[in-house]
Every structure is written in C-alpha cells, then in structure tokens.
Motif scaffolding. Structure first.
Motif, PDB file in Angstrom:
ATOM      1  N   TYR A   1      14.948   6.651 -19.313  1.00  0.00           N
ATOM      2  CA  TYR A   1      14.291   6.623 -18.007  1.00  0.00           C
ATOM      3  C   TYR A   1      14.721   5.391 -17.210  1.00  0.00           C
ATOM      4  O   TYR A   1      15.028   5.495 -16.019  1.00  0.00           O
ATOM      5  CB  TYR A   1      12.770   6.660 -18.166  1.00  0.00           C
ATOM      6  N   PHE A   2      14.755   4.223 -17.856  1.00  0.00           N
ATOM      7  CA  PHE A   2      15.177   3.000 -17.176  1.00  0.00           C
ATOM      8  C   PHE A   2      16.578   3.176 -16.580  1.00  0.00           C
ATOM      9  O   PHE A   2      16.821   2.823 -15.427  1.00  0.00           O
ATOM     10  CB  PHE A   2      15.180   1.797 -18.123  1.00  0.00           C
TER      11      PHE A   2
ATOM     12  N   PHE B   1      11.553   3.199 -10.179  1.00  0.00           N
ATOM     13  CA  PHE B   1      11.008   2.935 -11.512  1.00  0.00           C
ATOM     14  C   PHE B   1       9.565   3.426 -11.622  1.00  0.00           C
ATOM     15  O   PHE B   1       9.198   4.153 -12.537  1.00  0.00           O
ATOM     16  CB  PHE B   1      11.107   1.436 -11.802  1.00  0.00           C
ATOM     17  N   ALA B   2       8.728   3.059 -10.659  1.00  0.00           N
ATOM     18  CA  ALA B   2       7.297   3.377 -10.736  1.00  0.00           C
ATOM     19  C   ALA B   2       6.987   4.828 -10.388  1.00  0.00           C
ATOM     20  O   ALA B   2       5.937   5.337 -10.790  1.00  0.00           O
ATOM     21  CB  ALA B   2       6.512   2.452  -9.813  1.00  0.00           C
ATOM     22  N   SER B   3       7.880   5.500  -9.673  1.00  0.00           N
ATOM     23  CA  SER B   3       7.573   6.831  -9.156  1.00  0.00           C
ATOM     24  C   SER B   3       7.217   7.841 -10.235  1.00  0.00           C
ATOM     25  O   SER B   3       6.410   8.734  -9.996  1.00  0.00           O
ATOM     26  CB  SER B   3       8.730   7.351  -8.305  1.00  0.00           C
TER      27      SER B   3
ATOM     28  N   ALA C   1       0.838  -1.193   0.000  1.00  0.00           N
ATOM     29  CA  ALA C   1       0.000   0.000   0.000  1.00  0.00           C
ATOM     30  C   ALA C   1       0.874   1.246   0.000  1.00  0.00           C
ATOM     31  O   ALA C   1       1.896   1.293   0.681  1.00  0.00           O
ATOM     32  CB  ALA C   1      -0.909   0.000   1.223  1.00  0.00           C
ATOM     33  N   VAL C   2       0.452   2.228  -0.754  1.00  0.00           N
ATOM     34  CA  VAL C   2       1.152   3.502  -0.812  1.00  0.00           C
ATOM     35  C   VAL C   2       0.162   4.575  -0.394  1.00  0.00           C
ATOM     36  O   VAL C   2      -0.898   4.716  -0.994  1.00  0.00           O
ATOM     37  CB  VAL C   2       1.680   3.784  -2.232  1.00  0.00           C
ATOM     38  N   TYR C   3       0.502   5.311   0.660  1.00  0.00           N
ATOM     39  CA  TYR C   3      -0.352   6.390   1.147  1.00  0.00           C
ATOM     40  C   TYR C   3       0.093   7.699   0.517  1.00  0.00           C
ATOM     41  O   TYR C   3       1.279   7.902   0.260  1.00  0.00           O
ATOM     42  CB  TYR C   3      -0.274   6.477   2.669  1.00  0.00           C
ATOM     43  N   ASN C   4      -0.837   8.598   0.319  1.00  0.00           N
ATOM     44  CA  ASN C   4      -0.526   9.866  -0.356  1.00  0.00           C
ATOM     45  C   ASN C   4       0.671  10.576   0.269  1.00  0.00           C
ATOM     46  O   ASN C   4       1.579  10.986  -0.426  1.00  0.00           O
ATOM     47  CB  ASN C   4      -1.748  10.766  -0.378  1.00  0.00           C
ATOM     48  N   GLY C   5       0.690  10.762   1.569  1.00  0.00           N
ATOM     49  CA  GLY C   5       1.808  11.447   2.215  1.00  0.00           C
ATOM     50  C   GLY C   5       3.121  10.719   2.009  1.00  0.00           C
ATOM     51  O   GLY C   5       4.158  11.318   1.777  1.00  0.00           O
TER      52      GLY C   5
END
Length: 130
Positions: A115-116, A91-93, A21-25
């Motif tokens: 980018y990679f 990578f996903a950011s 899980a990734v929270y906004n903050g």
C-alpha cells in the motif's frame, strides 16, 4: 466535516494552530488539498506500534521545510519522513478503510508495504527500497 488541529511551527518565529479540514464532498473527489504545507512523520513504520500514541502525536503539519527544521531543533528530534499534502492525501485516503467495521484487522507488514508503494511512499522509513 472532519478536521485535526495541531500546534506546529508555521513560521520561523512562532507557532499557531493549523487545521486541515476535509468536507464530505471534497473527500469523495479524491483530490488532494492544493496547499504548500508539508506533513512530517518522525517514527519509522517498523517502530510505529511500539508506542502508537507517540507515533501519531508526531505526525504534524508544517508551513515549509524551514519550519520542520525549526521544530526538530527545538524538540531535539531527528527528521523522519517529509511529504507534501498530496502524498499524505493519497496515503490517508484508503489507509483507514474498514477501521470501524466489526472484525477489522490491520494490514500485515507485506500488505502495508505494498500500500505504501502504491500511494507513492518510498525508502527505508516505510520498509521500502529508496
């Protein structure tokens, strides 16, 4: 909060759902998760668009390289690329930035390769030098 669950080997003897899980903050800090799990990708990027559902369906989280090996043996798949979650985070950011905007076009191969490399990926899997 956003999250993605996937059933994957989390021990040598079984599977369980893994949810990252990734929270906004948290996402705004740019910090990667500090957990020992790994991400495994099976499809090399030059073939990713051949079957994008299969490509995305085989990007999974695992507890260790032993768990990756167990899953590969069970499924008959060959290993693609394994990265720690810090690398996956980098990578996903920014990979999906703009995806939901009108007129978005995906990166061309040269921009994607740049980018990679920028986020620390390497090797022929990503179309980059080893």
């Amino acid at each position: 909060m956003t999250g993605n669950a996937s059933a994957a080997p989390t021990s040598l003897h079984g599977t369980e759902s893994v949810r990252l899980a990734v929270y906004n903050g948290f996402a705004r800090t740019g910090r990667a998760p500090s957990v020992p799990e790994l991400a495994a990708f099976l499809t090399p990027m030059h073939r990713a668009w051949d079957d994008v559902v299969n490509t995305c369906g085989n990007q999974r989280l695992f507890c260790s390289t032993d768990c990756v090996d167990t899953w590969l043996r069970r499924t008959g798949q060959e290993c693609g690329y394994i990265m720690d979650l810090g690398t996956m985070w980098r990578f996903a950011s920014d990979w999906y930035t703009g995806r939901l905007e009108p007129g978005y076009t995906r990166r061309d191969p040269a921009s994607a390769a740049a980018y990679f490399a920028e986020v620390g990926l390497h090797g022929s899997f990503w179309g980059l030098p080893d």
